[in-house]
Write a protein that holds these residues in place. Structure first.
Motif, PDB file in Angstrom:
ATOM      1  N   GLN A   1      39.495  36.809  36.104  1.00  0.00           N
ATOM      2  CA  GLN A   1      38.487  37.517  36.544  1.00  0.00           C
ATOM      3  C   GLN A   1      37.039  37.250  36.099  1.00  0.00           C
ATOM      4  OE1 GLN A   1      39.469  41.614  36.402  1.00  0.00           O
ATOM      5  NE2 GLN A   1      41.562  41.320  36.780  1.00  0.00           N
ATOM      6  N   LEU A   2      37.180  36.955  34.835  1.00  0.00           N
ATOM      7  CA  LEU A   2      35.796  36.531  34.310  1.00  0.00           C
ATOM      8  C   LEU A   2      35.033  35.419  35.019  1.00  0.00           C
ATOM      9  CD1 LEU A   2      36.382  36.815  30.459  1.00  0.00           C
ATOM     10  CD2 LEU A   2      35.320  38.383  32.177  1.00  0.00           C
ATOM     11  N   THR A   3      36.138  34.248  35.345  1.00  0.00           N
ATOM     12  CA  THR A   3      35.468  33.073  35.969  1.00  0.00           C
ATOM     13  C   THR A   3      35.115  33.391  37.522  1.00  0.00           C
ATOM     14  OG1 THR A   3      37.104  31.762  35.006  1.00  0.00           O
ATOM     15  CG2 THR A   3      36.361  30.863  36.780  1.00  0.00           C
ATOM     16  N   GLU A   4      35.935  34.361  37.921  1.00  0.00           N
ATOM     17  CA  GLU A   4      35.384  34.870  39.278  1.00  0.00           C
ATOM     18  C   GLU A   4      34.087  35.392  39.398  1.00  0.00           C
ATOM     19  OE1 GLU A   4      35.630  34.976  43.578  1.00  0.00           O
ATOM     20  OE2 GLU A   4      36.909  34.008  42.111  1.00  0.00           O
ATOM     21  N   ALA A   5      34.006  36.432  38.249  1.00  0.00           N
ATOM     22  CA  ALA A   5      32.813  37.134  38.254  1.00  0.00           C
ATOM     23  C   ALA A   5      31.459  36.142  37.934  1.00  0.00           C
ATOM     24  CB  ALA A   5      33.053  38.096  36.902  1.00  0.00           C
ATOM     25  N   SER A   6      31.693  34.886  37.509  1.00  0.00           N
ATOM     26  CA  SER A   6      30.613  34.203  37.177  1.00  0.00           C
ATOM     27  C   SER A   6      30.252  33.344  38.247  1.00  0.00           C
ATOM     28  CB  SER A   6      30.878  33.375  35.796  1.00  0.00           C
ATOM     29  OG  SER A   6      31.893  32.435  36.024  1.00  0.00           O
TER      30      SER A   6
END
Length: 135
Positions: A127-132
């Motif tokens: 989720q963090l990688t997708e958000a960035s």
């Protein structure tokens, strides 16, 4: 512990986690705890929790289901928080994440002696990688 006592014990453990009380959390963890695919020992456990709380100061868990069998607990929890500090090399995204966690705890004398489950944060990191990523 009897099943009712194990359920109460887990509620107290989850409460300590939701208060981000590292000293109380340490009291629930055996000094030589074994964690599947993660460094063992209470110090590593508490250090990982401290890293999580620094990055997500509003991090909370909510119990979905708990199964007790002998000296083991199988827990399904939902966890969520807002990413405002660096976490595992990912700069703050300010994104609110919500993840499912599944774990089996083995408990002896009121302390976690073994853990296996999704505590490696794979879903969270996705989720963090997708958000960035640029949209």
């Amino acid at each position: 512990m009897e099943p009712g006592q194990m359920r109460e014990w887990f509620a107290e453990y989850l409460d300590a986690c939701n208060r981000h009380d590292l000293d109380a959390i340490r009291g629930f963890v055996d000094p030589s705890v074994r964690r599947a695919h993660l460094p063992g020992g209470a110090d590593a456990w508490v250090d990982d929790m401290a890293d999580l709380f620094r990055a997500f100061p509003d991090w909370r868990w909510r119990r979905i289901q708990l199964v007790v069998e002998e000296d083991r607990l199988a827990a399904h929890v939902r966890a969520s928080g807002t990413h405002v500090g660096e976490f595992r090399g990912v700069a703050p995204t300010r994104r609110h994440v919500n993840v499912a966690e599944f774990a089996i705890y083995r408990v002896a004398a009121g302390r976690i002696i073994e853990l296996a489950g999704t505590a490696d944060h794979v879903e969270l990191m996705a989720q963090l990688t997708e958000a960035s990523r640029p949209g």
